[in-house]
Design a protein around this motif. Structure first.
Motif, PDB file in Angstrom:
ATOM      1  N   ALA A   1       7.515 -14.426   4.234  1.00  0.00           N
ATOM      2  CA  ALA A   1       7.393 -13.796   2.921  1.00  0.00           C
ATOM      3  C   ALA A   1       6.802 -12.406   3.092  1.00  0.00           C
ATOM      4  CB  ALA A   1       6.504 -14.647   2.021  1.00  0.00           C
ATOM      5  N   VAL A   2       7.283 -11.478   2.279  1.00  0.00           N
ATOM      6  CA  VAL A   2       6.813 -10.094   2.323  1.00  0.00           C
ATOM      7  C   VAL A   2       6.362  -9.704   0.930  1.00  0.00           C
ATOM      8  CG1 VAL A   2       7.458  -7.707   2.777  1.00  0.00           C
ATOM      9  CG2 VAL A   2       8.439  -9.529   4.149  1.00  0.00           C
ATOM     10  N   ILE A   3       5.191  -9.078   0.854  1.00  0.00           N
ATOM     11  CA  ILE A   3       4.689  -8.550  -0.414  1.00  0.00           C
ATOM     12  C   ILE A   3       4.462  -7.051  -0.211  1.00  0.00           C
ATOM     13  CG2 ILE A   3       2.955  -8.722  -2.228  1.00  0.00           C
ATOM     14  CD1 ILE A   3       2.200 -11.485  -1.004  1.00  0.00           C
ATOM     15  N   PRO A   4       5.427  -6.222  -0.643  1.00  0.00           N
ATOM     16  CA  PRO A   4       5.257  -4.779  -0.490  1.00  0.00           C
ATOM     17  C   PRO A   4       4.476  -4.198  -1.664  1.00  0.00           C
ATOM     18  CG  PRO A   4       7.405  -5.230  -1.410  1.00  0.00           C
ATOM     19  CD  PRO A   4       6.736  -6.572  -1.173  1.00  0.00           C
ATOM     20  N   GLY A   5       3.995  -2.966  -1.486  1.00  0.00           N
ATOM     21  CA  GLY A   5       3.411  -2.232  -2.606  1.00  0.00           C
ATOM     22  C   GLY A   5       2.028  -2.663  -3.037  1.00  0.00           C
ATOM     23  N   LEU A   6       1.213  -3.125  -2.106  1.00  0.00           N
ATOM     24  CA  LEU A   6      -0.162  -3.494  -2.448  1.00  0.00           C
ATOM     25  C   LEU A   6      -1.113  -2.351  -2.097  1.00  0.00           C
ATOM     26  CD1 LEU A   6      -0.283  -7.145  -1.066  1.00  0.00           C
ATOM     27  CD2 LEU A   6       0.029  -6.411  -3.428  1.00  0.00           C
ATOM     28  N   PRO A   7      -2.140  -2.124  -2.914  1.00  0.00           N
ATOM     29  CA  PRO A   7      -3.166  -1.169  -2.497  1.00  0.00           C
ATOM     30  C   PRO A   7      -3.784  -1.658  -1.183  1.00  0.00           C
ATOM     31  CG  PRO A   7      -3.425  -1.740  -4.816  1.00  0.00           C
ATOM     32  CD  PRO A   7      -2.378  -2.658  -4.244  1.00  0.00           C
ATOM     33  N   PRO A   8      -4.159  -0.749  -0.270  1.00  0.00           N
ATOM     34  CA  PRO A   8      -4.671  -1.171   1.038  1.00  0.00           C
ATOM     35  C   PRO A   8      -5.840  -2.160   0.965  1.00  0.00           C
ATOM     36  CG  PRO A   8      -4.276   1.178   1.035  1.00  0.00           C
ATOM     37  CD  PRO A   8      -4.066   0.700  -0.377  1.00  0.00           C
ATOM     38  N   GLU A   9      -6.717  -1.983  -0.013  1.00  0.00           N
ATOM     39  CA  GLU A   9      -7.857  -2.902  -0.144  1.00  0.00           C
ATOM     40  C   GLU A   9      -7.377  -4.305  -0.486  1.00  0.00           C
ATOM     41  OE1 GLU A   9      -7.572  -0.239  -2.613  1.00  0.00           O
ATOM     42  OE2 GLU A   9      -8.198   1.088  -0.994  1.00  0.00           O
ATOM     43  N   GLU A  10      -6.400  -4.398  -1.392  1.00  0.00           N
ATOM     44  CA  GLU A  10      -5.854  -5.702  -1.774  1.00  0.00           C
ATOM     45  C   GLU A  10      -5.078  -6.312  -0.614  1.00  0.00           C
ATOM     46  OE1 GLU A  10      -4.586  -9.096  -3.986  1.00  0.00           O
ATOM     47  OE2 GLU A  10      -6.335  -7.820  -3.950  1.00  0.00           O
ATOM     48  N   ALA A  11      -4.348  -5.493   0.127  1.00  0.00           N
ATOM     49  CA  ALA A  11      -3.599  -5.990   1.291  1.00  0.00           C
ATOM     50  C   ALA A  11      -4.561  -6.565   2.328  1.00  0.00           C
ATOM     51  CB  ALA A  11      -2.757  -4.873   1.903  1.00  0.00           C
ATOM     52  N   SER A  12      -5.664  -5.867   2.559  1.00  0.00           N
ATOM     53  CA  SER A  12      -6.662  -6.328   3.520  1.00  0.00           C
ATOM     54  C   SER A  12      -7.333  -7.626   3.038  1.00  0.00           C
ATOM     55  CB  SER A  12      -7.698  -5.231   3.712  1.00  0.00           C
ATOM     56  OG  SER A  12      -8.542  -5.526   4.755  1.00  0.00           O
TER      57      SER A  12
ATOM     58  N   VAL B   1       2.690  -6.009  -8.114  1.00  0.00           N
ATOM     59  CA  VAL B   1       2.467  -5.034  -7.052  1.00  0.00           C
ATOM     60  C   VAL B   1       2.197  -3.677  -7.709  1.00  0.00           C
ATOM     61  CG1 VAL B   1       3.875  -6.294  -5.396  1.00  0.00           C
ATOM     62  CG2 VAL B   1       4.915  -4.499  -6.768  1.00  0.00           C
ATOM     63  N   SER B   2       1.783  -2.713  -6.916  1.00  0.00           N
ATOM     64  CA  SER B   2       1.463  -1.387  -7.436  1.00  0.00           C
ATOM     65  C   SER B   2       2.723  -0.670  -7.906  1.00  0.00           C
ATOM     66  CB  SER B   2       0.790  -0.558  -6.337  1.00  0.00           C
ATOM     67  OG  SER B   2       0.645   0.786  -6.766  1.00  0.00           O
ATOM     68  N   PRO B   3       2.645   0.023  -9.042  1.00  0.00           N
ATOM     69  CA  PRO B   3       3.794   0.812  -9.495  1.00  0.00           C
ATOM     70  C   PRO B   3       4.116   1.977  -8.556  1.00  0.00           C
ATOM     71  CG  PRO B   3       1.961   0.983 -11.053  1.00  0.00           C
ATOM     72  CD  PRO B   3       1.564   0.001 -10.002  1.00  0.00           C
ATOM     73  N   ARG B   4       3.205   2.301  -7.642  1.00  0.00           N
ATOM     74  CA  ARG B   4       3.479   3.358  -6.661  1.00  0.00           C
ATOM     75  C   ARG B   4       4.606   2.964  -5.709  1.00  0.00           C
ATOM     76  NH1 ARG B   4      -2.779   4.381  -5.372  1.00  0.00           N
ATOM     77  NH2 ARG B   4      -2.610   2.140  -5.434  1.00  0.00           N
ATOM     78  N   LEU B   5       4.914   1.672  -5.635  1.00  0.00           N
ATOM     79  CA  LEU B   5       6.044   1.220  -4.827  1.00  0.00           C
ATOM     80  C   LEU B   5       7.351   1.803  -5.372  1.00  0.00           C
ATOM     81  CD1 LEU B   5       7.166  -0.499  -2.513  1.00  0.00           C
ATOM     82  CD2 LEU B   5       7.224  -2.438  -4.108  1.00  0.00           C
ATOM     83  N   THR B   6       7.429   1.989  -6.679  1.00  0.00           N
ATOM     84  CA  THR B   6       8.609   2.614  -7.286  1.00  0.00           C
ATOM     85  C   THR B   6       8.812   4.010  -6.718  1.00  0.00           C
ATOM     86  OG1 THR B   6       8.290   1.367  -9.329  1.00  0.00           O
ATOM     87  CG2 THR B   6       9.667   3.334  -9.464  1.00  0.00           C
TER      88      THR B   6
ATOM     89  N   ARG C   1       8.908  -4.005 -10.917  1.00  0.00           N
ATOM     90  CA  ARG C   1       8.182  -4.774 -11.941  1.00  0.00           C
ATOM     91  C   ARG C   1       8.416  -6.272 -11.789  1.00  0.00           C
ATOM     92  NH1 ARG C   1      10.052  -0.610 -15.286  1.00  0.00           N
ATOM     93  NH2 ARG C   1      11.630  -1.985 -16.186  1.00  0.00           N
ATOM     94  N   ALA C   2       9.543  -6.665 -11.211  1.00  0.00           N
ATOM     95  CA  ALA C   2       9.850  -8.090 -11.031  1.00  0.00           C
ATOM     96  C   ALA C   2       9.133  -8.695  -9.826  1.00  0.00           C
ATOM     97  CB  ALA C   2      11.354  -8.294 -10.888  1.00  0.00           C
ATOM     98  N   LEU C   3       8.603  -7.857  -8.931  1.00  0.00           N
ATOM     99  CA  LEU C   3       7.880  -8.363  -7.754  1.00  0.00           C
ATOM    100  C   LEU C   3       6.524  -8.911  -8.167  1.00  0.00           C
ATOM    101  CD1 LEU C   3       8.500  -5.589  -5.093  1.00  0.00           C
ATOM    102  CD2 LEU C   3       9.022  -8.000  -4.830  1.00  0.00           C
ATOM    103  N   GLY C   4       6.155 -10.027  -7.593  1.00  0.00           N
ATOM    104  CA  GLY C   4       4.839 -10.581  -7.867  1.00  0.00           C
ATOM    105  C   GLY C   4       4.493 -11.666  -6.868  1.00  0.00           C
TER     106      GLY C   4
ATOM    107  N   LEU D   1       1.268 -20.037  -1.160  1.00  0.00           N
ATOM    108  CA  LEU D   1       1.433 -18.712  -1.726  1.00  0.00           C
ATOM    109  C   LEU D   1       2.848 -18.613  -2.271  1.00  0.00           C
ATOM    110  CD1 LEU D   1       0.260 -15.703  -1.902  1.00  0.00           C
ATOM    111  CD2 LEU D   1       1.715 -15.294   0.073  1.00  0.00           C
ATOM    112  N   LEU D   2       2.982 -18.097  -3.484  1.00  0.00           N
ATOM    113  CA  LEU D   2       4.285 -17.900  -4.101  1.00  0.00           C
ATOM    114  C   LEU D   2       4.591 -16.399  -4.125  1.00  0.00           C
ATOM    115  CD1 LEU D   2       3.885 -20.172  -7.271  1.00  0.00           C
ATOM    116  CD2 LEU D   2       4.853 -20.786  -5.076  1.00  0.00           C
ATOM    117  N   VAL D   3       5.814 -16.051  -3.788  1.00  0.00           N
ATOM    118  CA  VAL D   3       6.265 -14.657  -3.868  1.00  0.00           C
ATOM    119  C   VAL D   3       7.586 -14.667  -4.610  1.00  0.00           C
ATOM    120  CG1 VAL D   3       6.915 -12.584  -2.585  1.00  0.00           C
ATOM    121  CG2 VAL D   3       5.181 -14.121  -1.650  1.00  0.00           C
ATOM    122  N   ARG D   4       7.653 -13.893  -5.707  1.00  0.00           N
ATOM    123  CA  ARG D   4       8.909 -13.831  -6.451  1.00  0.00           C
ATOM    124  C   ARG D   4       9.417 -12.397  -6.482  1.00  0.00           C
ATOM    125  NH1 ARG D   4       7.342 -14.567 -12.849  1.00  0.00           N
ATOM    126  NH2 ARG D   4       6.300 -12.558 -13.021  1.00  0.00           N
ATOM    127  N   ARG D   5      10.739 -12.274  -6.591  1.00  0.00           N
ATOM    128  CA  ARG D   5      11.384 -10.964  -6.643  1.00  0.00           C
ATOM    129  C   ARG D   5      12.737 -11.111  -7.301  1.00  0.00           C
ATOM    130  NH1 ARG D   5      10.845  -8.681  -1.812  1.00  0.00           N
ATOM    131  NH2 ARG D   5       9.491 -10.317  -1.107  1.00  0.00           N
TER     132      ARG D   5
END
Length: 167
Positions: free
Chosen positions: A139-150, A21-26, A79-82, A90-94
């Motif tokens: 499942a939730v994937i936070p911190g994606l750039p809007p283009e990638e989220a779309s 995910v984007s480091p801007r989530l930090t 950093r552990a989110l992916g 779809l796999l989501v880890r945290r």
């Protein structure tokens, strides 16, 4: 910084290309934590100053300790989110200390949300949430750039429809 090392096993299936995910989530999480901690910190300081009771300084000290802990832990958590898109799911880890991996089959998805609050929009990130019939398997994937989220929303919706059509 590099991605945290993940021990092989159930949390790191072989051959899975994890997307971070984007480091801007930090930044978003640290700003939220600071806004949450500023009121108890200020209240503790005011209470200690007005009452002149020495042991009351333990309250703002405890709030500061929590703030330091948040500053240390949040970057590692982000950093552990992916996530990883595979052919059928779809796999989501945290997680760093308490790890989890969620596997959502495309055929089980009912709908996909993209959300962004005011701070998220300011920082240029969004959250993708997948909804299934079972609330425990969302499942939730936070911190994606809007283009990638779309892109991810459209791709997951298309894959979900294709899986349902194949039933």
């Amino acid at each position: 910084m590099s991605e945290p090392s993940v021990a092989p096993g159930p949390f790191d299936p072989p051959g899975v290309p994890w997307q971070p995910v984007s480091p801007r989530l930090t930044t978003a999480r640290l700003v939220s934590a600071a806004l949450t901690l500023v009121v108890p910190l200020a209240a503790g300081v005011v209470l200690a100053v007005l009452t002149e009771v020495t042991w009351l300084w333990a309250l703002p000290a405890a709030v500061l300790a929590v703030g330091v802990w948040v500053v240390v832990v949040v970057p590692r958590q982000v950093r552990a989110l992916g996530y990883a898109e595979r052919d059928d799911d779809l796999l989501v880890r945290r997680g760093v200390l308490f790890r989890s991996i969620v596997v959502v089959p495309y055929g089980r998805m009912q709908f996909v949300d993209v959300q962004a609050g005011p701070l998220d929009r300011k920082l240029g990130i969004a959250k993708v949430q997948l909804h299934t019939a079972s609330p425990t398997s969302d499942a939730v994937i936070p911190g994606l750039p809007p283009e990638e989220a779309s892109r991810l929303r459209d791709r997951l919706a298309a894959r979900g429809e294709a899986q349902l059509a194949g039933l």
